[in-house]
Design a protein around this motif. Structure first.
Motif, mmCIF file in Angstrom:
data_model
loop_
_atom_site.group_PDB
_atom_site.id
_atom_site.type_symbol
_atom_site.label_atom_id
_atom_site.label_comp_id
_atom_site.label_asym_id
_atom_site.label_seq_id
_atom_site.Cartn_x
_atom_site.Cartn_y
_atom_site.Cartn_z
ATOM 1 N N GLU A 146 1.455 7.382 5.070
ATOM 2 C CA GLU A 146 2.044 6.042 5.110
ATOM 3 C C GLU A 146 1.925 5.355 3.744
ATOM 4 O O GLU A 146 2.831 4.630 3.321
ATOM 5 C CB GLU A 146 1.352 5.194 6.186
ATOM 6 N N ALA A 147 0.816 5.596 3.059
ATOM 7 C CA ALA A 147 0.649 5.015 1.729
ATOM 8 C C ALA A 147 1.674 5.592 0.760
ATOM 9 O O ALA A 147 2.238 4.861 -0.076
ATOM 10 C CB ALA A 147 -0.770 5.276 1.212
ATOM 11 N N LYS A 148 1.937 6.890 0.873
ATOM 12 C CA LYS A 148 2.930 7.515 -0.008
ATOM 13 C C LYS A 148 4.308 6.889 0.181
ATOM 14 O O LYS A 148 5.033 6.641 -0.792
ATOM 15 C CB LYS A 148 2.994 9.021 0.244
ATOM 16 N N LYS A 149 4.666 6.594 1.417
ATOM 17 C CA LYS A 149 5.973 5.983 1.692
ATOM 18 C C LYS A 149 6.108 4.635 0.988
ATOM 19 O O LYS A 149 7.174 4.313 0.447
ATOM 20 C CB LYS A 149 6.153 5.812 3.204
ATOM 21 N N LEU A 222 -1.516 -0.815 3.198
ATOM 22 C CA LEU A 222 -0.579 -0.721 4.322
ATOM 23 C C LEU A 222 -0.438 -2.060 5.047
ATOM 24 O O LEU A 222 0.645 -2.394 5.528
ATOM 25 C CB LEU A 222 -1.052 0.352 5.306
ATOM 26 N N VAL A 223 -1.524 -2.814 5.112
ATOM 27 C CA VAL A 223 -1.481 -4.094 5.819
ATOM 28 C C VAL A 223 -0.878 -5.192 4.937
ATOM 29 O O VAL A 223 -0.117 -6.034 5.414
ATOM 30 C CB VAL A 223 -2.901 -4.502 6.279
ATOM 31 N N TYR A 224 -1.216 -5.171 3.631
ATOM 32 C CA TYR A 224 -0.741 -6.218 2.711
ATOM 33 C C TYR A 224 -0.056 -5.576 1.493
ATOM 34 O O TYR A 224 -0.552 -5.653 0.366
ATOM 35 C CB TYR A 224 -1.912 -7.087 2.232
ATOM 36 N N PRO A 225 1.081 -4.938 1.681
ATOM 37 C CA PRO A 225 1.731 -4.225 0.571
ATOM 38 C C PRO A 225 2.190 -5.123 -0.568
ATOM 39 O O PRO A 225 2.424 -4.633 -1.680
ATOM 40 C CB PRO A 225 2.930 -3.545 1.249
ATOM 41 N N ASN A 226 2.334 -6.424 -0.304
ATOM 42 C CA ASN A 226 2.779 -7.347 -1.350
ATOM 43 C C ASN A 226 1.637 -8.128 -1.981
ATOM 44 O O ASN A 226 1.871 -9.006 -2.823
ATOM 45 C CB ASN A 226 3.805 -8.333 -0.787
ATOM 46 N N ASP A 227 0.405 -7.806 -1.586
ATOM 47 C CA ASP A 227 -0.746 -8.565 -2.087
ATOM 48 C C ASP A 227 -1.876 -7.679 -2.595
ATOM 49 O O ASP A 227 -2.845 -8.189 -3.151
ATOM 50 C CB ASP A 227 -1.283 -9.482 -0.985
ATOM 51 N N ILE A 228 -1.797 -6.372 -2.380
ATOM 52 C CA ILE A 228 -2.792 -5.423 -2.878
ATOM 53 C C ILE A 228 -2.075 -4.472 -3.832
ATOM 54 O O ILE A 228 -1.072 -3.867 -3.472
ATOM 55 C CB ILE A 228 -3.440 -4.618 -1.741
ATOM 56 N N LYS A 260 -5.152 20.621 3.544
ATOM 57 C CA LYS A 260 -4.007 19.739 3.839
ATOM 58 C C LYS A 260 -4.192 18.382 3.168
ATOM 59 O O LYS A 260 -3.245 17.815 2.608
ATOM 60 C CB LYS A 260 -3.857 19.539 5.358
ATOM 61 N N ILE A 261 -5.413 17.850 3.245
ATOM 62 C CA ILE A 261 -5.695 16.550 2.639
ATOM 63 C C ILE A 261 -5.505 16.614 1.130
ATOM 64 O O ILE A 261 -4.871 15.738 0.524
ATOM 65 C CB ILE A 261 -7.124 16.085 2.994
ATOM 66 N N LEU A 262 -6.019 17.670 0.498
ATOM 67 C CA LEU A 262 -5.895 17.813 -0.946
ATOM 68 C C LEU A 262 -4.433 17.913 -1.373
ATOM 69 O O LEU A 262 -4.021 17.332 -2.382
ATOM 70 C CB LEU A 262 -6.666 19.046 -1.423
ATOM 71 N N HIS A 263 -3.635 18.654 -0.607
ATOM 72 C CA HIS A 263 -2.225 18.828 -0.939
ATOM 73 C C HIS A 263 -1.473 17.503 -0.863
ATOM 74 O O HIS A 263 -0.713 17.149 -1.773
ATOM 75 C CB HIS A 263 -1.582 19.846 0.002
ATOM 76 N N LEU A 264 -1.689 16.752 0.215
ATOM 77 C CA LEU A 264 -1.003 15.471 0.365
ATOM 78 C C LEU A 264 -1.516 14.450 -0.653
ATOM 79 O O LEU A 264 -0.736 13.661 -1.209
ATOM 80 C CB LEU A 264 -1.193 14.943 1.787
ATOM 81 N N LEU A 265 -2.803 14.496 -0.919
ATOM 82 C CA LEU A 265 -3.392 13.574 -1.885
ATOM 83 C C LEU A 265 -2.791 13.778 -3.272
ATOM 84 O O LEU A 265 -2.540 12.810 -4.010
ATOM 85 C CB LEU A 265 -4.906 13.782 -1.929
ATOM 86 N N GLU A 266 -2.540 15.030 -3.626
ATOM 87 C CA GLU A 266 -1.917 15.326 -4.919
ATOM 88 C C GLU A 266 -0.565 14.627 -5.050
ATOM 89 O O GLU A 266 -0.218 14.101 -6.106
ATOM 90 C CB GLU A 266 -1.754 16.840 -5.073
ATOM 91 N N GLU A 267 0.204 14.604 -3.961
ATOM 92 C CA GLU A 267 1.497 13.915 -3.972
ATOM 93 C C GLU A 267 1.315 12.402 -4.087
ATOM 94 O O GLU A 267 2.034 11.728 -4.836
ATOM 95 C CB GLU A 267 2.280 14.247 -2.699
#
Length: 576
Positions: A146-149, A222-228, A260-267
């Protein structure tokens, strides 16, 4: 008469008491000043060695470039090129489907997150982390995805405005120190729509809770995308994580789903913005700026092509008018501003570092700053430590100082042969002793740490006689290296010196992440490494040690065990 005499005595007693108080105060001030001098000297050692390590990282980056050129010139070697240097086209898989197939068992008692996240979810997450709970791998992957999006929708440089109603807090490096992050929130309030934060990179590595720090920051995003606002630092990098601990932390906490976590984190790393610009006046960027920084260039770069600070992209990316062609290299986020093209004016440069006890317990305070509407900064310092608070000032300084001299001793022992050769240049008659000033010059020539060697000498050399140093005895109380008997001295020192770099290279060679590499792979990589670093070690010596460590004789090397055999061992806990 009696009354007058009594008053006179009382006055004299009062004067004596005052003089005694003044003497005690002066003594205590001198005592504190001496301790502060020792603490600063220790910090100077830490900082110089860290800077030298950063230069080593650049050498490693040059080595990777050298490897690329080697494989390009020798096309017959292309089949053996590690995947990191020759990435195969990735098949697009439905990451959400993969994540949804990961079951959360009933035995899991940690926080269960539902998306989209709410402020209450993040508070629940923080409470769980305070109780040392581990977030389940499924929720980690969901937060990352969700953060990547969100990050993909952001520009390279985020432009924001300060307002009277919304405060803005800027935090520097956290480096996996969850206590520091929580202390900032305690003193300054949790992020919200009215309490905005900029976190300026280096969220991970070194500290033991990098995953928890990352989850808290991404969850607030994710909660405050316009303030963090989250900027990328040089440690938001999968190769740096191999060297400085975050990869190991992930694999220890998430053995089954760690890859899996490492692969997604790299992106995710590649989509973090480069910097934040406030009111077109204040640029927050990791690593600083140069006098030729151009925001227009920074804003037009394709940041997601920078997979690692140590690995240049393999495709043209940036047009360089100085040479009239495209350059395939993108500079690391920590150094982006050092390589740009036209002058950009700045009035003031401020460094903010938010990880307290960074080198050792009690070594330093952390800080954050707040910007008011007129962009006037206010600074706040803190130190998160329950351990050091129970110790005296003298004990705290001893801890920091001893740790500094330990790492300095390790650096000296890894260059022992070079140091002895340098000392001998000042001893043409082979007396075994040189002057203190010559010892200091020779040590600086070899270690290149720019330290006050004359004052450090008594802590590093066993015997000083008539202004002379018995340099062969200077290593008597320094650390020793536990190594196999078949290992030659030069190879021992080389492995100690480059062990961090070699670990990264090994992980790259280890294509299937089995923890093992073949003897042929090891030999080929060692040849390239020695060639690039101009290291003169016979291959037969390395093979001899490698074969001695291949206990089951299957032709494969457990490289972690190989390097563990060359661990540095300290002779004493309290002094060198």
């Amino acid at each position: 008469m009696g009354c007058s005499h009594s008053v006179h005595n009382e006055t004299k007693k009062s004067e004596k008491a005052m003089k005694a108080a003044v003497l005690i105060q002066n003594w205590y001030r001198c005592y504190k000043a001496r301790l502060e001098l020792r603490r600063r000297q220790a910090l100077n050692i830490f900082e110089n060695i860290e800077y030298a390590d950063e230069q080593d990282q650049m050498q490693l980056a040059k080595f990777f470039t050298f490897m690329l050129e080697h494989y390009v010139k020798n096309k017959s070697s292309a089949d053996n090129l590690p995947k990191i240097f020759n990435p195969e086209p990735k098949q697009k898989s439905d990451q959400e489907t993969i994540i949804s197939l990961i079951e959360v068992p009933d035995t899991y008692y940690g926080p269960r997150l539902k998306f989209p996240l709410t402020f209450a979810d993040v508070v629940l997450l923080i409470d769980a982390f305070k109780e040392n709970q581990i977030l389940h791998a499924r929720y980690v992957l969901e937060v990352l995805l969700e953060a990547k999006k969100i990050l993909q929708q952001m520009p390279n440089i985020i432009h924001i405005s300060s307002t009277v109603s919304k405060e803005l807090t800027i935090c520097g490096d956290i480096h996996g120190k969850l206590d520091d992050l929580f202390l900032i929130f305690y003193k300054n309030g949790l992020p919200s729509g009215n309490n905005r934060y900029v976190f300026n990179g280096d969220f991970v590595d070194r500290g033991q809770n990098s995953m928890e720090v990352l989850m808290v920051l991404f969850s607030f995003l994710l909660v405050y995308p316009n303030d963090i606002y989250l900027n990328r630092g040089n440690h938001e990098d999968y190769l740096m994580n191999m060297r400085y601990g975050f990869t190991r932390e992930i694999m220890q906490k998430y053995k089954q789903h760690g890859a899996k976590i490492l692969h997604l984190l790299e992106e995710v790393y590649t989509w973090l913005p480069i910097g934040t610009l406030i009111d077109k006046k204040v640029l927050v960027i990791h690593g600083g700026i140069a006098d030729n920084t151009d925001l227009n260039v920074l804003e037009q770069m394709k940041r997601n092509r920078m997979r690692s600070v140590l690995m240049p992209p393999l495709v043209p990316a940036v047009f360089d008018p100085r040479h009239g062609h495209f350059s395939h290299e993108l500079t690391p986020p920590a150094m982006l501003a050092m390589e740009q093209l036209t002058k950009y004016e700045w009035d003031q440069i401020i460094t903010v570092f938010s990880a307290s006890n960074y080198y050792e317990e009690g070594s330093n305070r952390g800080a954050y700053l707040k910007l008011s509407h007129d962009t006037t900064p206010r600074f706040f310092q803190y130190q998160s430590s329950q351990i050091t608070q129970a110790k005296t000032l003298h004990e705290r300084v001893d801890i920091v100082e001893n740790a500094a001299f330990r790492i300095l001793g390790e650096r000296m022992i890894s260059r022992k042969t070079n140091l002895i050769q340098a000392f001998q240049k000042y001893d043409p008659n082979d007396t075994g002793k040189i002057s203190l000033s010559d010892w200091a010059k020779a040590t600086e020539e070899v270690l290149e740490l720019h330290l006050p060697w004359m004052s450090l000498c008594p802590r590093l050399v066993k015997t000083i006689e008539d202004g002379y140093v018995l340099y062969n005895m200077g290593f008597k109380d320094l650390p020793v290296v536990r190594a196999p008997k078949v290992a030659k001295a030069g190879m021992v020192e080389t492995l100690v010196r480059y062990r961090s770099d070699l670990k990264i290279i090994f992980n790259i060679i280890d294509k299937d992440q089995s923890g093992l590499i073949s003897m042929d792979e090891f030999r080929a990589m060692w040849k390239l490494f020695c060639s690039h670093y101009n290291i003169d070690i016979e291959e037969s010596h390395v093979d001899q040690v490698a074969y001695s460590m291949d206990l089951n004789k299957d032709g494969s090397i457990d490289f972690n065990e190989f390097l563990t055999a060359f661990d540095v061992v300290h002779r004493a806990t309290n002094k060198l």
